[in-house]
Design a protein around this motif. Structure first.
Motif, PDB file in Angstrom:
ATOM      1  N   VAL A 107     -56.037 -77.704-131.333  1.00  0.00           N
ATOM      2  CA  VAL A 107     -54.893 -76.453-131.266  1.00  0.00           C
ATOM      3  C   VAL A 107     -55.738 -75.560-130.485  1.00  0.00           C
ATOM      4  O   VAL A 107     -57.051 -75.220-130.876  1.00  0.00           O
ATOM      5  CB  VAL A 107     -54.518 -76.150-132.418  1.00  0.00           C
ATOM      6  CG1 VAL A 107     -53.627 -74.694-132.343  1.00  0.00           C
ATOM      7  CG2 VAL A 107     -53.599 -76.976-133.168  1.00  0.00           C
ATOM      8  N   ASP A 159     -55.476 -71.289-129.442  1.00  0.00           N
ATOM      9  CA  ASP A 159     -54.629 -70.334-129.468  1.00  0.00           C
ATOM     10  C   ASP A 159     -55.512 -69.059-128.805  1.00  0.00           C
ATOM     11  O   ASP A 159     -56.441 -69.074-128.556  1.00  0.00           O
ATOM     12  CB  ASP A 159     -54.311 -70.131-131.129  1.00  0.00           C
ATOM     13  CG  ASP A 159     -55.705 -69.660-131.628  1.00  0.00           C
ATOM     14  OD1 ASP A 159     -56.237 -68.250-131.450  1.00  0.00           O
ATOM     15  OD2 ASP A 159     -56.276 -70.717-132.488  1.00  0.00           O
ATOM     16  N   ASP A 160     -54.393 -68.151-128.572  1.00  0.00           N
ATOM     17  CA  ASP A 160     -54.700 -66.892-128.158  1.00  0.00           C
ATOM     18  C   ASP A 160     -55.318 -65.847-129.187  1.00  0.00           C
ATOM     19  O   ASP A 160     -55.644 -64.652-129.078  1.00  0.00           O
ATOM     20  CB  ASP A 160     -53.802 -66.174-127.255  1.00  0.00           C
ATOM     21  CG  ASP A 160     -52.596 -65.672-128.211  1.00  0.00           C
ATOM     22  OD1 ASP A 160     -52.586 -65.839-129.288  1.00  0.00           O
ATOM     23  OD2 ASP A 160     -51.638 -65.250-127.448  1.00  0.00           O
ATOM     24  N   LEU A 202     -49.820 -66.788-129.713  1.00  0.00           N
ATOM     25  CA  LEU A 202     -49.556 -68.219-129.010  1.00  0.00           C
ATOM     26  C   LEU A 202     -50.348 -69.201-129.537  1.00  0.00           C
ATOM     27  O   LEU A 202     -51.519 -69.120-129.355  1.00  0.00           O
ATOM     28  CB  LEU A 202     -49.281 -68.245-127.574  1.00  0.00           C
ATOM     29  CG  LEU A 202     -49.207 -69.456-126.808  1.00  0.00           C
ATOM     30  CD1 LEU A 202     -47.803 -70.044-127.135  1.00  0.00           C
ATOM     31  CD2 LEU A 202     -49.276 -69.133-125.401  1.00  0.00           C
ATOM     32  N   ALA A 203     -50.124 -70.352-130.144  1.00  0.00           N
ATOM     33  CA  ALA A 203     -50.844 -71.419-130.526  1.00  0.00           C
ATOM     34  C   ALA A 203     -50.290 -72.760-129.553  1.00  0.00           C
ATOM     35  O   ALA A 203     -49.038 -72.798-129.671  1.00  0.00           O
ATOM     36  CB  ALA A 203     -51.147 -71.850-131.955  1.00  0.00           C
ATOM     37  N   TYR A 204     -51.224 -73.556-129.253  1.00  0.00           N
ATOM     38  CA  TYR A 204     -50.726 -74.712-128.333  1.00  0.00           C
ATOM     39  C   TYR A 204     -51.283 -75.872-129.119  1.00  0.00           C
ATOM     40  O   TYR A 204     -52.496 -76.081-128.954  1.00  0.00           O
ATOM     41  CB  TYR A 204     -50.883 -74.494-127.054  1.00  0.00           C
ATOM     42  CG  TYR A 204     -50.780 -75.689-126.120  1.00  0.00           C
ATOM     43  CD1 TYR A 204     -49.371 -75.900-125.779  1.00  0.00           C
ATOM     44  CD2 TYR A 204     -51.656 -76.507-125.710  1.00  0.00           C
ATOM     45  CE1 TYR A 204     -49.203 -77.156-125.099  1.00  0.00           C
ATOM     46  CE2 TYR A 204     -51.559 -77.679-124.968  1.00  0.00           C
ATOM     47  CZ  TYR A 204     -50.165 -77.912-124.661  1.00  0.00           C
ATOM     48  OH  TYR A 204     -49.874 -79.187-123.560  1.00  0.00           O
ATOM     49  N   TYR A 255     -50.770 -71.566-138.476  1.00  0.00           N
ATOM     50  CA  TYR A 255     -50.004 -70.848-137.464  1.00  0.00           C
ATOM     51  C   TYR A 255     -48.803 -70.460-137.759  1.00  0.00           C
ATOM     52  O   TYR A 255     -48.038 -69.939-137.024  1.00  0.00           O
ATOM     53  CB  TYR A 255     -50.161 -71.459-136.006  1.00  0.00           C
ATOM     54  CG  TYR A 255     -51.606 -71.896-135.688  1.00  0.00           C
ATOM     55  CD1 TYR A 255     -52.352 -70.851-134.818  1.00  0.00           C
ATOM     56  CD2 TYR A 255     -52.058 -73.191-135.829  1.00  0.00           C
ATOM     57  CE1 TYR A 255     -53.670 -70.913-134.668  1.00  0.00           C
ATOM     58  CE2 TYR A 255     -53.492 -73.245-135.357  1.00  0.00           C
ATOM     59  CZ  TYR A 255     -54.155 -72.211-134.868  1.00  0.00           C
ATOM     60  OH  TYR A 255     -55.567 -72.443-134.499  1.00  0.00           O
ATOM     61  N   TYR A 295     -47.733 -67.070-136.220  1.00  0.00           N
ATOM     62  CA  TYR A 295     -47.730 -66.877-134.876  1.00  0.00           C
ATOM     63  C   TYR A 295     -46.356 -66.919-134.315  1.00  0.00           C
ATOM     64  O   TYR A 295     -45.356 -67.474-135.038  1.00  0.00           O
ATOM     65  CB  TYR A 295     -48.547 -67.921-134.052  1.00  0.00           C
ATOM     66  CG  TYR A 295     -50.012 -67.773-134.288  1.00  0.00           C
ATOM     67  CD1 TYR A 295     -50.665 -67.805-132.881  1.00  0.00           C
ATOM     68  CD2 TYR A 295     -50.583 -67.420-135.262  1.00  0.00           C
ATOM     69  CE1 TYR A 295     -51.937 -67.542-132.820  1.00  0.00           C
ATOM     70  CE2 TYR A 295     -52.313 -67.157-135.226  1.00  0.00           C
ATOM     71  CZ  TYR A 295     -52.868 -67.247-133.942  1.00  0.00           C
ATOM     72  OH  TYR A 295     -54.072 -67.145-133.819  1.00  0.00           O
ATOM     73  N   LEU A 313     -45.861 -71.370-131.648  1.00  0.00           N
ATOM     74  CA  LEU A 313     -46.476 -72.649-131.711  1.00  0.00           C
ATOM     75  C   LEU A 313     -45.978 -73.916-130.894  1.00  0.00           C
ATOM     76  O   LEU A 313     -44.650 -74.063-130.998  1.00  0.00           O
ATOM     77  CB  LEU A 313     -46.503 -73.238-133.169  1.00  0.00           C
ATOM     78  CG  LEU A 313     -47.224 -74.608-133.585  1.00  0.00           C
ATOM     79  CD1 LEU A 313     -48.701 -74.322-132.985  1.00  0.00           C
ATOM     80  CD2 LEU A 313     -47.206 -74.968-135.022  1.00  0.00           C
TER      81      LEU A 313
END
Length: 85
Positions: A10, A12-13, A17-19, A46, A49, A52
């Motif tokens: 993962v 994330d910023d 935002l988490a990707y 997350y 957030y 996601l």
């Protein structure tokens, strides 16, 4: 040497935002809900957030993420650039 059953990556910023880049499961453990457990742990981590997101590299993987509450974006498109050596 330890053998892992699976892992999730993962990015994330740190705030909004988490990707989830990918969920990988050792073939020996596939079908044992390892991937589902990882996806749920990421969602818990997350939960605060706003976003996601996940972009499955192959469309055949989309149903896995849908089972975990992800929805297809109306106009989502994956893009990449590849540098070949």
């Amino acid at each position: 040497m330890a053998i892992s059953s699976g892992l999730a990556r993962v990015i994330d910023d740190g705030e909004m935002l988490a990707y989830m880049h990918w969920v990988l499961v050792n073939p020996k453990y596939q079908g044992m809900h390892v991937g589902s457990g990882l996806a749920e742990r990421v969602k818990e981590r997350y939960a605060g957030y706003m976003f996601l997101e996940v972009m499955p590299e192959e469309s055949k993987n989309a149903p896995f993420y849908q089972r975990h509450g992800f929805t297809l974006m109306e106009d989502g498109r994956a893009m990449q650039t590849v540098t070949r050596s």
